[in-house]
Write an enzyme that holds these catalytic residues in place. Structure first.
Site, PDB file in Angstrom:
ATOM      1  N   GLY A   1      -1.068  -1.359  10.761  1.00 28.86           N
ATOM      2  CA  GLY A   1      -2.267  -1.744  10.028  1.00 28.86           C
ATOM      3  C   GLY A   1      -1.998  -2.853   9.026  1.00 28.86           C
ATOM      4  N   CYS A   2      -1.864  -2.460   7.763  1.00 27.62           N
ATOM      5  CA  CYS A   2      -1.779  -3.453   6.691  1.00 27.62           C
ATOM      6  C   CYS A   2      -0.482  -4.245   6.698  1.00 27.62           C
ATOM      7  CB  CYS A   2      -2.005  -2.768   5.353  1.00 27.62           C
ATOM      8  SG  CYS A   2      -3.649  -2.018   5.225  1.00 27.62           S
ATOM      9  N   VAL A   3       0.609  -3.640   7.156  1.00 31.09           N
ATOM     10  CA  VAL A   3       1.861  -4.395   7.276  1.00 31.09           C
ATOM     11  C   VAL A   3       1.711  -5.494   8.319  1.00 31.09           C
ATOM     12  CG1 VAL A   3       4.267  -4.240   8.052  1.00 31.09           C
ATOM     13  CG2 VAL A   3       3.365  -2.566   6.433  1.00 31.09           C
TER      14      VAL A   3
ATOM     15  N   ASP B   1       0.796  -1.240   0.000  1.00 32.89           N
ATOM     16  CA  ASP B   1       0.000   0.000   0.000  1.00 32.89           C
ATOM     17  C   ASP B   1       0.822   1.280   0.000  1.00 32.89           C
ATOM     18  OD1 ASP B   1      -1.991  -1.868   0.213  1.00 32.89           O
ATOM     19  OD2 ASP B   1      -2.733  -1.206   2.147  1.00 32.89           O
TER      20      ASP B   1
ATOM     21  N   THR C   1      -0.753  -8.236   7.119  1.00 35.08           N
ATOM     22  CA  THR C   1      -0.184  -9.043   6.040  1.00 35.08           C
ATOM     23  C   THR C   1       0.894  -9.982   6.560  1.00 35.08           C
ATOM     24  OG1 THR C   1      -0.691  -7.363   4.370  1.00 35.08           O
ATOM     25  CG2 THR C   1       1.072  -8.924   3.858  1.00 35.08           C
TER      26      THR C   1
END
Length: 201
Positions: free
Chosen positions: A146-148, A25, A151
């Site tokens: 968040g996304c790190v 992202d 994932t």
């Protein structure tokens, strides 16, 4: 090995034989001033990610990018867009082009489009990596908490060895960044420094 969570945690998954770089992202919404998710100092993480991309390409390793995109009206946003309303900036017809990637993917480098935090949830990512023979996922991008984090956690659950590169991730405060890296390193991933990751790529 022990860490802040005590001796029950902080083992290592280590590096396998075939790493791939996963850039999470890294887009204008986070890296441009005034972006809906603008980070206070994204420059060092962008530079570190660029170094990782160059090393992966030079080493012949797969580079995979992720981008967030929603259909008009957020029809595919589920409850996530209710929890984080600013995700509306990633609707396909939204103004600002905030989902545009900050670094340019190269020819043949897949861009995985996702709607939720983890790049593995509801996407083809795991199948793409398994088909390429990848056993280690080098994680860079935003945001750390968040996304790190989501994932990297799902990478472990999907059978990959996640290596999160400390200098190639960023968040809104040092405390958020460091605290989430500590959690990841204790439970879900190996947190590594940039020189180590570059040497393996």
């Amino acid at each position: 090995m022990t860490g802040p969570h005590g001796s029950a945690f902080s083992g290592r998954v280590g590096w396998g034989r075939r790493p791939a770089l996963l850039v999470i992202d890294l887009c204008r919404a986070y890296t441009d001033p005034g972006g809906p998710f603008a980070l206070p100092d994204p420059g060092p993480a962008v530079a570190a990610t660029a170094d990782l991309v160059a090393a992966a390409r030079a080493g012949g390793h797969l580079v995979v990018w992720t981008a967030v995109r929603y259909a008009a009206g957020l029809a595919d946003g589920g409850l996530f867009v209710h929890k984080v309303p600013a995700l509306a900036c990633f609707v396909e017809d939204a103004p600002g082009d905030w989902g545009a990637l900050t670094l340019e993917p190269g020819p043949g480098e897949p861009v995985v489009v996702k709607q939720y935090a983890s790049a593995f949830f509801g996407t083809s990512l795991a199948s793409t990596l398994h088909a390429a023979g990848v056993d280690t996922v080098v994680v860079a991008g935003v945001s750390t908490s968040g996304c790190v984090r989501a994932t990297a956690t799902d990478a472990l659950g999907s059978g990959f060895r996640p290596q999160v590169v400390r200098q190639a991730c960023a968040d809104r405060t040092p405390a958020l960044h460091d605290g989430n890296l500590a959690d990841l390193d204790a439970k879900y991933a190996d947190v590594v420094d940039l020189p180590d990751a570059l040497a393996h790529l």
